[in-house]
Each structure stands twice: as structure tokens, then as C-alpha cells.
Design an enzyme around this catalytic site. Structure first.
Site, PDB file in Angstrom:
ATOM      1  N   ASP A 175      -7.591 -15.004   1.863  1.00 13.39           N
ATOM      2  CA  ASP A 175      -6.615 -14.039   2.394  1.00 13.39           C
ATOM      3  C   ASP A 175      -5.930 -14.444   3.724  1.00 13.39           C
ATOM      4  OD1 ASP A 175      -4.985 -11.628   2.948  1.00 13.39           O
ATOM      5  OD2 ASP A 175      -6.612 -10.496   3.614  1.00 13.39           O
ATOM      6  N   GLU A 180      -5.811 -24.083  14.267  1.00 15.77           N
ATOM      7  CA  GLU A 180      -6.904 -24.431  13.440  1.00 15.77           C
ATOM      8  C   GLU A 180      -8.141 -24.749  14.165  1.00 15.77           C
ATOM      9  OE1 GLU A 180      -6.379 -27.539  10.360  1.00 15.77           O
ATOM     10  OE2 GLU A 180      -7.890 -26.498   9.105  1.00 15.77           O
ATOM     11  N   ASN A 205       0.690  -0.977   0.069  1.00 18.48           N
ATOM     12  CA  ASN A 205       0.143  -0.005  -0.030  1.00 18.48           C
ATOM     13  C   ASN A 205       0.840   1.225   0.217  1.00 18.48           C
ATOM     14  OD1 ASN A 205      -2.399  -1.532   0.227  1.00 18.48           O
ATOM     15  ND2 ASN A 205      -2.392  -1.546   2.314  1.00 18.48           N
ATOM     16  N   GLU A 242      -0.925 -12.598  10.663  1.00 19.19           N
ATOM     17  CA  GLU A 242      -1.979 -11.654  10.520  1.00 19.19           C
ATOM     18  C   GLU A 242      -3.249 -12.438  11.084  1.00 19.19           C
ATOM     19  OE1 GLU A 242      -2.950  -9.760   6.743  1.00 19.19           O
ATOM     20  OE2 GLU A 242      -4.860  -8.920   7.569  1.00 19.19           O
ATOM     21  N   GLU A 252      -8.208  -2.847  -2.712  1.00 18.75           N
ATOM     22  CA  GLU A 252      -8.405  -2.111  -1.468  1.00 18.75           C
ATOM     23  C   GLU A 252      -8.223  -0.916  -1.648  1.00 18.75           C
ATOM     24  OE1 GLU A 252      -6.133  -4.822   1.228  1.00 18.75           O
ATOM     25  OE2 GLU A 252      -7.780  -6.097   1.190  1.00 18.75           O
TER      26      GLU A 252
HETATM   27  O1  GCW Z   1      -5.080  -9.321   4.402  1.00 15.75           O
HETATM   28  C1  GCW Z   1      -5.128  -7.873   3.739  1.00 15.75           C
HETATM   29  C2  GCW Z   1      -4.617  -7.102   4.863  1.00 15.75           C
HETATM   30  C3  GCW Z   1      -4.073  -5.524   4.394  1.00 15.75           C
HETATM   31  C4  GCW Z   1      -3.010  -5.919   3.458  1.00 15.75           C
HETATM   32  C5  GCW Z   1      -3.751  -6.732   2.043  1.00 15.75           C
HETATM   33  C6  GCW Z   1      -2.736  -7.038   0.811  1.00 15.75           C
HETATM   34  C7  GCW Z   1      -1.286  -4.565   2.487  1.00 15.75           C
HETATM   35  O2  GCW Z   1      -5.558  -7.117   5.795  1.00 15.75           O
HETATM   36  O3  GCW Z   1      -3.550  -5.147   5.478  1.00 15.75           O
HETATM   37  O4  GCW Z   1      -2.689  -4.895   2.627  1.00 15.75           O
HETATM   38  O5  GCW Z   1      -4.248  -8.013   2.793  1.00 15.75           O
HETATM   39  O6  GCW Z   1      -2.339  -8.308   0.752  1.00 15.75           O
HETATM   40  O7  GCW Z   1      -2.712  -6.206   0.113  1.00 15.75           O
END
Ligand code: GCW
Length: 665
Positions: free
Chosen positions: A352, A498, A189, A380, A273
Site C-alpha cells: 500500500d 526512505e 470508498n 499518505e 476494506e
Molecule cells: O492506503 C489505504 C488507505 C485508505 C484507502 C485505501 C484504498 C481509499 O489508507 O484510506 O481508501 O488504501 O486504496 O482503497
């Protein structure tokens, strides 16, 4: 800030018996990589034995064959680029490679053997890296914060300046010691100051950093702001087909590559995003990527283009739009239209980085496009480095997954190693889990993911267990008890996580935006396309042919298996199907009973892990013991929170009691 050396802290490590005899290192120091190899060997041997071997320019014939007196670093044809051979001949250890990166990797491999107490007599090992690109992606912002960072602040940036210091060198050593050869230092980002990384505001520091990296065989990469010409106030468009925009990027690339030697290229998150991209101009991702690739091509630059593209403003009422499909749908039609220096970077799963997802269907879908696998060692969604979650077993499963894109050589590993389609621009990237915490990764055990990622990308045939064992030895020395306990903890950690979090591949159920902690409906009525669709009868998303059709994006026989609830791998059942709570799994348990049981079991495993770890007091360094113990007690408590919220939620929805009558709220 102080920092530790992680697995490169050679002091006090158990060592192979012969190492004490090493008096000489023989090398023709042709470049910095070899100089750094020599330095590393001298430092390692000195730290372990108290005596620093002397550098000799010429090759050295050992006089005393009974002893191992020397280590020679020799450039010689015979092994593939970046590969190495380790030999012992008549008391001489030889590190052979056809290039100096190979010498560096061979050197680190030799040090590992010494640290792990292996005998050096009769050494005969050849290793060649499976994947051409073995990359870390840092999501570091220039103000010093780290997006999804759980180990403190950035050590690359602070107050919109680039940091180049001792830590940069240690970082480069750590990365190259496990075979990393490419690093993106800034967040995908790209905003604010980071947009200016490609301007002379930052060139001096970037150059200094990239030179340190170069000495360790690492190419520097930057994340790029797709709309840079506009955001730098130079043009009013970023249309990839505009001549003016194309000329701007050509000039920019000439300037950046001219100013920053050892720049490998750029990573781009576009139309994702909220980030800008070619869609603004009615153009495709291929238009955007190819424009940049053409501009970077004269300098050997690579354009790594992310496939994490989806509609993040979905209506939760809409059951036809499926976020899981979006990466595939956005890119499959572009297969074969990308330039040769473009690589599509694809997350391991279609959503994700959840604790369990199917493999991304672009692997096995794309046939004429360079591809890279993206995984996330920043935890994450897997406990944010407060819970232990050793992810190498998951990554290895992904790599070994058969895509059936052709009859053989069809696994994800084959594709990203270049074996399937003969591509040379491919590999594997991990979203990094480091920060400026003293121990680099917040949780000491999370260093196993950093270490393991590099080792796996270099040698995907190593088992997750072998990698874990190696990491324990090189980090904490050879100690049977430590090895047994830590290995157990690491290997049980992903399955446990998990179990006590979201069940059977459904994912999410976390607190929105922070992504930590249980919140079953956290994302249920939101715009992000991440739903579990639970009601009083059942749970799961119908992605079969009568649902969103996602299951059919795979090659056969995978497609039919996923499409059929009877044959769907059970760990992914709720990802692919909406299933009644009373549905019987192969274990004979109903789905609801499975949810209850796994949640109790997951917590029990965490308790066992913590009890095991307590026995390492006095065996591990005190500091490490305290830090891990603190996190384990949080994990114990927090795993209970997960268990109780998830179990109570499904008990209340379904009204079906636990067969074993345990406490559910
Ligand atoms: O998983 C999401 C995250 C974002 C991240 C995005 C991505 C860098 O919550 O924080 O942004 O993926 O992979 O671009």
C-alpha cells in the site's frame, strides 16, 4: 476561498525573447478545446508581455520573416491521437495535431517553452502520449472532507453538494496542461450521498462540471458503490448474476450516460476494506466487473476495477497468510475473463504505497487483461505533504521495471502503454494530492508531484530530473539559484525520506490509521497484515519459497533473485527475508549499522535541504518562502523523531551499539 494558479501563473515569468513580437493567433475555432487553446495563449502572452495577440480566423502568412509574429493552430493528419507537433516556419509558429486535444496539449507545451525561456526559432518537436489513460483519482467525500487529503478540503464537494465554479475551470486547466485526460472526482470508498451521484439528485451539477472538463479534453469518471441497487433501496440484492440486478444496472447506465455527457465510466473498489462486492453473493470479481461493463458498453463506458483486495482482519500470529500475495491470488485466475471495457487498476506495489515496495506481481502475471497502474501522489505514507517527497523518481523506476512477461516490450510502462499486449484500454492513475488550500497541494513542493505525474504519464522517457527542472521553471521562472537549490531538494527528498523512516523495504512503522509519524510496532500486533517481525536477532518477513512463497509469484529471473537473500536487491531485503542484524550488506555494513547510519544521514539531508532553501528568501515569492520554511522546520524536527525512535527501538531489541557511538536513546 482564494486560490493561486500554480504553474499557470504566467505573470512575471522569464520568457523567450521572441514572444514579445507575437501579434496574431490564427485558428479555425471548431470547438471548445480550440477556443480554450486560443484563450490560454492569449492570456499567457498577455501576462508575459502586456500585449494580447489578436485572433484571426484564417491562416496568416507572416510578412516579416525576421520576427515571429503569429501562432497558428492547425488540425492536420500526421501525429497520433492526442499528440502534437510544434514547428517554426518563416516567422510563424505552428501547433499541429490530428485532433483538438492534441492542439490543446501542443498549446500548453508551447507555453511551457516560452515560460522556460527557450528559443522558438527553428522549433521542431513531435510528441505523442505514451499512455491512453492519464488519470487522477480524487478521494474526495461529498461532505467536503478528503480521505488521505493533506491540502485542505475538497473543491469538488461541500455539504453534500457538487461545487462548480472558477476553481473547477482552473483545476481543469491545470490538469490538462500536463496531459491529464480523465478524472474521478469522488472517493473510491463510496458511501452516503456519494451513492446518489448516479441519480438525478446530482445530474445538473455533474453535467455542468463534465462540460467544463470536456472543454479541456478531460473525461469525468465517478467511483461507484457496488451495492447501489440495495443502498438506493431499489433491490434487495446486488448479485451480479441476477437478471434483475443486471437489468437494474442497464437502466441505470442508460440514465446516467444520458444525463451526463462526457462521462467516461466508473472506478470500483469492491470487496476491499469493508466495501461491498460480488463476494457477498459467492461471485467473482470478473462477474461483478463484467456485469457493469456490459451495462456501460453501449455508451463507450469503461469499468476500472481495483485490485486492492486483501484480508484486513488477519491474525498477526498467522505467518502463512501474506497480504502481499492477496492481489495476485485474487485476480490471477481471472486473467482473460474480463470484458474489453474493463481495466484492472493495480497499485504500484503489493502492499500500500509504502516508501519502497517491489513492483506488484500482477504486472507480468496478467497476460490477457487490460491493466492500469495506480500510484499515489497524495503523500499518505510519504510525509503527508508536510515532508518533501518528490515521487516521480519512484514512479519512473516502477514504469521501467522489467516484468519478463515476454522477451521484449515487457516493462510496466510497456504493459500500461498498450505495447505489450496491444491493448487500448490502459494507462496510469494517481491518487490526487489536491485540496482547497490556496496553493492546491498544501506543501508548495508537492505541486511537483501533481505536475510530474501528468508529464510522466504523457512522456515516461523524461527523466525525473528533467521534469523537476521544468516544473521549477514554469512555476518560479528561470533563475539559476532557485533551480539549483530546488532541484537538489526535490531529487534528494525521496531517498532522504526512505532513509529516516522504515528500512530496507520493510515499510509501515507508522501510527495506525493516521499513517503519520513513527511507531515501529504500530501495526505489529494488528489485523492489517503489515508486520516487520523484528525480534532480538533480526527483522524482516520471510516471503521466500520457505516462507509465504510470495517471491515466486514473479517471472524469472526476478523470482529467483527475490527468493535468494544473497541476490535480493538490498533495498528490498527485509521485504523478502527475515535477516539477522549482523548480516553483512554489500557496503560491508551490517544491517543494524545500516539502520543507524541511514537514519542519521536522512536527518542530515533534511538539514541541508532546509539550509539550502533559506537562501531563496527574496528569490521565491514571500508567501511561498514562508509556507515552505514552516514545513521544513517541522520536517527537520519530525525526521529526528523518526530517527531516534527507529534507532532506539533496534538498539534496544538487538543490544548492538552504534559503531560510531552516536546518541541513541
Ligand atoms: O492506503 C489505504 C488507505 C485508505 C484507502 C485505501 C484504498 C481509499 O489508507 O484510506 O481508501 O488504501 O486504496 O482503497
Amino acid at each position: 476561498m482564494n486560490f493561486e494558479q500554480a504553474w499557470l501563473d504566467y505573470k512575471g515569468k522569464a520568457v523567450s525573447t521572441e514572444v514579445g513580437e507575437i501579434k496574431f493567433i490564427c485558428a479555425d475555432v471548431q470547438d471548445e478545446l480550440i477556443r480554450n487553446s486560443v484563450k490560454e495563449l492569449q492570456a499567457a502572452v498577455k501576462a508575459m508581455t502586456g500585449k494580447e495577440p489578436v485572433l484571426q480566423a484564417d491562416s496568416f502568412e507572416s510578412k516579416a520573416e525576421q520576427q515571429i509574429e503569429s501562432i497558428s493552430l492547425v488540425i492536420k493528419e500526421g501525429v497520433k491521437a492526442e499528440g502534437y507537433r510544434l514547428l517554426e516556419k518563416a516567422g510563424q509558429i505552428i501547433v499541429e495535431a490530428s485532433d483538438s486535444r492534441g492542439i490543446l496539449y501542443g498549446t500548453f507545451a508551447l507555453i511551457r517553452l516560452i515560460q522556460a525561456g527557450e528559443t522558438l526559432r527553428g522549433l521542431h518537436i513531435t510528441k505523442e502520449p505514451a499512455m491512453p489513460l492519464r488519470m487522477l483519482n480524487h478521494w474526495d467525500n461529498m461532505d467536503g472532507s478528503i480521505e488521505r487529503g493533506y491540502s485542505g478540503e475538497s473543491f469538488f464537494f461541500e455539504n453534500n453538494e457538487i461545487l462548480v465554479n472558477d476553481r473547477t475551470v482552473t483545476y481543469a486547466r491545470l490538469a490538462s496542461s500536463v496531459g491529464i485526460n480523465a478524472v474521478v472526482i469522488n472517493n473510491v470508498n463510496v458511501k452516503d450521498s456519494a451513492t446518489y451521484l448516479i441519480t438525478d439528485r446530482y445530474f445538473d451539477q455533474l453535467k455542468a462540471m463534465s462540460e467544463i472538463f470536456a472543454g479541456y479534453g478531460i473525461k469525468l469518471y465517478l467511483s461507484l458503490n457496488y451495492a447501489a441497487p440495495v443502498e438506493l433501496n431499489e433491490l434487495d440484492s446486488a448479485d451480479p448474476l441476477s437478471e434483475e440486478v443486471r437489468a437494474w444496472w442497464k437502466k441505470r447506465m442508460e440514465i446516467v450516460f444520458g444525463a451526463v455527457p462526457n462521462l467516461g465510466g466508473f472506478l470500483i473498489k469492491a470487496d476491499s476494506e469493508g466495501r461491498p462486492g460480488p463476494f457477498t453473493y459467492g461471485r467473482t470479481h470478473a462477474d461483478g466487473a463484467n456485469m457493469l461493463a456490459e451495462a456501460a458498453e453501449p455508451y463507450g463506458g469503461l469499468i476500472i476495477w481495483r485490485c486492492f483486495v486483501y484480508n484486513c482482519k488477519q491474525d498477526w500470529r498467522d505467518r502463512k497468510t501474506d497480504r502481499a500475495r492477496s492481489g495476485y491470488d485474487n485476480f490471477i485466475g481471472l486473467d482473460g475473463t474480463f470484458r474489453d471495457n474493463v481495466i484492472l487498476q493495480i497499485k504500484n506495489g503489493p502492499m500500500d504505497f509504502q516508501v519502497r515496495e517491489p513492483v506488484h506481481p500482477l504486472f507480468g502475471g496478467l497476460k490477457k487483461t487490460n491493466q492500469m497502474l495506480e500510484v499515489q501522489i497524495a503523500q499518505e505514507y510519504t510525509g503527508q505533504q508536510r515532508h518533501i517527497c518528490y515521487l516521480i523518481p519512484m514512479f519512473r523506476q516502477v514504469l521501467k521495471y522489467r516484468t519478463y512477461v515476454q522477451e521484449s516490450n515487457d516493462t510496466v510502462e510497456d504493459i500500461v502503454s498498450g505495447r505489450t499486449f496491444g491493448q487500448k484500454n490502459c494507462g496510469m492513475a494517481a491518487v490526487a494530492n489536491t485540496g482547497n488550500d490556496e496553493n492546491w497541494t498544501g506543501h508548495d513542493m508537492a505541486a511537483a508531484n501533481l505536475y510530474g505525474f501528468g508529464r510522466l504519464a504523457f512522456e515516461p522517457d523524461l527523466t525525473a530530473e528533467a521534469i523537476a527542472k521544468e516544473w521549477i521553471r514554469v512555476t518560479y521562472g528561470v533563475n539559476k539559484k532557485a533551480e539549483e537549490i530546488l532541484l537538489n531538494m526535490l531529487m534528494n527528498s525521496w531517498p532522504a525520506y526512505e532513509k529516516y523512516t522504515s528500512p530496507l523495504g520493510i515499510g509501515w512503522m507508522v501510527n495506525p490509521s493516521v499513517h503519520y509519524g513513527p511507531n515501529v510496532d504500530g501495526y505489529e500486533y494488528d489485523r492489517w497484515g503489515t508486520y516487520h517481525r523484528a525480534d532480538h536477532l533480526g527483522i524482516g518477513v520471510d516471503r521466500s519459497r520457505v516462507g509465504t512463497g510470495y517471491a515466486l509469484l514473479y517471472n524469472e529471473p526476478n523470482a529467483s533473485a527475490y527468493d535468494d537473500r544473497e541476490r535480493c536487491p538490498e533495498e528490498l531485503l527485509l521485504f523478502f527475508h527475515h535477516i539477522p542484524y549482523t548480516w553483512k550488506l554489500k557496503t560491508g555494513k551490517t544491517v543494524i549499522q545500516h539502520i543507524y547510519d541511514t537514519h542519521f544521514e536522512g536527518v542530515e539531508t533534511v538539514d541541508e535541504m532546509a539550509a539550502g532553501f533559506e537562501k531563496l528568501k527574496g528569490i521565491l515569492p514571500d508567501k511561498v518562502f514562508e509556507r515552505v520554511m514552516k514545513r521544513l522546520s517541522h520536517q527537520k524536527e519530525h525526521a529526528r523523531e523518526w530517527r531516534d525512535q527507529v534507532n532506539s527501538y533496534f538498539y534496544r531489541k538487538s543490544g548492538i551499539p552504534d559503531e560510531k557511538g552516536r546518541e541513541i536513546w
